[in-house]
Write an enzyme that holds these catalytic residues in place. Sequence first.
Site, PDB file in Angstrom:
ATOM      1  N   GLU A 273     -12.918  16.279  -5.405  1.00 40.42           N
ATOM      2  CA  GLU A 273     -13.140  14.756  -5.301  1.00 40.42           C
ATOM      3  C   GLU A 273     -11.873  14.237  -4.498  1.00 40.42           C
ATOM      4  O   GLU A 273     -10.999  13.500  -5.052  1.00 40.42           O
ATOM      5  CB  GLU A 273     -13.165  14.228  -6.819  1.00 40.42           C
ATOM      6  CG  GLU A 273     -14.361  14.572  -7.743  1.00 40.42           C
ATOM      7  CD  GLU A 273     -14.203  14.053  -8.974  1.00 40.42           C
ATOM      8  OE1 GLU A 273     -13.220  13.466  -9.384  1.00 40.42           O
ATOM      9  OE2 GLU A 273     -15.100  14.223  -9.741  1.00 40.42           O
ATOM     10  N   ARG A 312       0.552  -0.941  -2.200  1.00 38.92           N
ATOM     11  CA  ARG A 312       1.407   0.170  -2.635  1.00 38.92           C
ATOM     12  C   ARG A 312       2.843  -0.104  -2.665  1.00 38.92           C
ATOM     13  O   ARG A 312       3.243   0.187  -3.914  1.00 38.92           O
ATOM     14  CB  ARG A 312       1.048   1.635  -1.815  1.00 38.92           C
ATOM     15  CG  ARG A 312      -0.544   1.610  -1.873  1.00 38.92           C
ATOM     16  CD  ARG A 312      -0.878   3.010  -1.406  1.00 38.92           C
ATOM     17  NE  ARG A 312      -0.481   4.098  -2.001  1.00 38.92           N
ATOM     18  CZ  ARG A 312       0.595   4.867  -1.854  1.00 38.92           C
ATOM     19  NH1 ARG A 312       1.378   4.680  -0.806  1.00 38.92           N
ATOM     20  NH2 ARG A 312       1.160   5.756  -2.746  1.00 38.92           N
ATOM     21  N   CYS A 342       3.926 -15.451  -1.863  1.00 37.95           N
ATOM     22  CA  CYS A 342       4.983 -16.085  -2.414  1.00 37.95           C
ATOM     23  C   CYS A 342       5.361 -15.388  -3.805  1.00 37.95           C
ATOM     24  O   CYS A 342       4.889 -16.010  -5.009  1.00 37.95           O
ATOM     25  CB  CYS A 342       4.627 -17.620  -2.959  1.00 37.95           C
ATOM     26  SG  CYS A 342       4.566 -18.672  -1.328  1.00 37.95           S
ATOM     27  N   GLU A 343       5.858 -14.271  -3.554  1.00 40.30           N
ATOM     28  CA  GLU A 343       6.330 -13.460  -4.645  1.00 40.30           C
ATOM     29  C   GLU A 343       7.633 -12.674  -4.083  1.00 40.30           C
ATOM     30  O   GLU A 343       7.421 -11.903  -2.826  1.00 40.30           O
ATOM     31  CB  GLU A 343       5.363 -12.360  -5.005  1.00 40.30           C
ATOM     32  CG  GLU A 343       3.829 -12.698  -5.517  1.00 40.30           C
ATOM     33  CD  GLU A 343       3.719 -12.953  -6.964  1.00 40.30           C
ATOM     34  OE1 GLU A 343       4.816 -12.730  -7.654  1.00 40.30           O
ATOM     35  OE2 GLU A 343       3.081 -13.564  -7.172  1.00 40.30           O
TER      36      GLU A 343
END
Length: 413
Positions: A273, A312, A342-343
């Site tokens: 997979e 990520r 806004c972080e």
Amino acid sequence: MDHFIYRDSELHAEGVPLSRIAREVGTPVYVYSSGTFEGHLAAFDRAFAPVPHLVCYSVKVASNLALLAKVAKLGLGADIVSGGELFRALRAGVQAGKIVYSGVGKTPAEIKEALAAGILAFNVESGPELAAVSQIARDMGKKAPVAFRVNPDVDPGTHPYVATGLKESKFGVPVDEAFGLYLRAKDDPAIEIVGIDCHIGSQLTSVAPFVDTVARLRALIARLREAGIAISHIDLGGGLGITYLDETPPSPAEYAQSVIGALAGEKATLIFEPGRVVAGNAGVLVVQVLYDKITPGKRFLVTDGAMNDLIRPSLYGSHHGIVPVARGQAAPVTVNVVGPVCESGDFLAKDRPIPPVPQGGYLAVKSAGAYGFSMSSNYNSRPRAAEVLVEGDSYRVIRARETREDLIRGETL
Ligand SMILES: *Cc1c(COP(=O)(O)O)cnc(C)c1O
């Protein structure tokens, strides 16, 4: 191997300059190289040519229909983790009989859909899930094809958020419990035992954890054989890592050699997979520099790409190479590459030396093909980026940039 290369100081995807795509489609934009994506799929498939096998591309990694259509065209299968992914895979032309369905929380509706479609296997992850699958199959007058996802308690040596085969993990069932579930399933007329499954984590950079896993699976398979239970496939999941910075993961060929060696003597078909190793370096995120902001403490390149487009770095602290789309001569300067969200956790890179890029210039965030667009969101009411597929000297938009109306679809005043 990838097809993102500089020609005359201009970064290209195959034969197309990224600056042309950025101008014509706008930014932020995900750009995939068809040659890289298909090349990686084919290389993985070829590596296992000596043994009966099926490659089931992990849909969640990069789920665009145009990419899934490449998977289907190569005759490969899909690993899904939701009914939504089943819908996508079937819509893209993947054969139902080549779809395996993983995940700890399959809903009754999803189980029904997958049974009706005729998938290859449910990778069942708990006793209660076995009961649900069995009940639904009985109600539908069907026999559900089942593999149990075993948690081999192997440390993949990767980021804790993507380690899935440790005993503290929510995924799979411990080996001993799995044996009991096989016995239960054997006596259940609504269940057909087809295989054994595992997936120990993502971004693995050595073969050792895979080899350890195979040993534990083989011990269980031997016990099953003694109990009169035969399995027709062994699914080793995905997890093979890629190079983001300086990692040196095994190649698909090296991985295949180890795995085939460790499984010598087993007759079952092998299922894989892979996700990241296929899509990761097949995509870049192109962003535009809005401002070069110099504060007493830091220098920030503020771009129109943000954590909602590529989470990520914020989520895992992961490294993505960032390069100017137009390469110049000037020496690199150390910057934080950040977005408009806004972080304070909104960054694409921290303290990174990057050659100066003027306001309005473009940057390519590399290795963004896996868990990039598929993990993107509308946070801060930012429309999701466009996706573009390059094939040789041409490109096409495979997902239109979201509009303002898309942002409020389904909402009422
Ligand atoms: C995410 C996932 C994969 C793909 O993992 P990669 O590390 O991207 O290869 C495979 N199988 C399952 C069950 C998954 O959840």
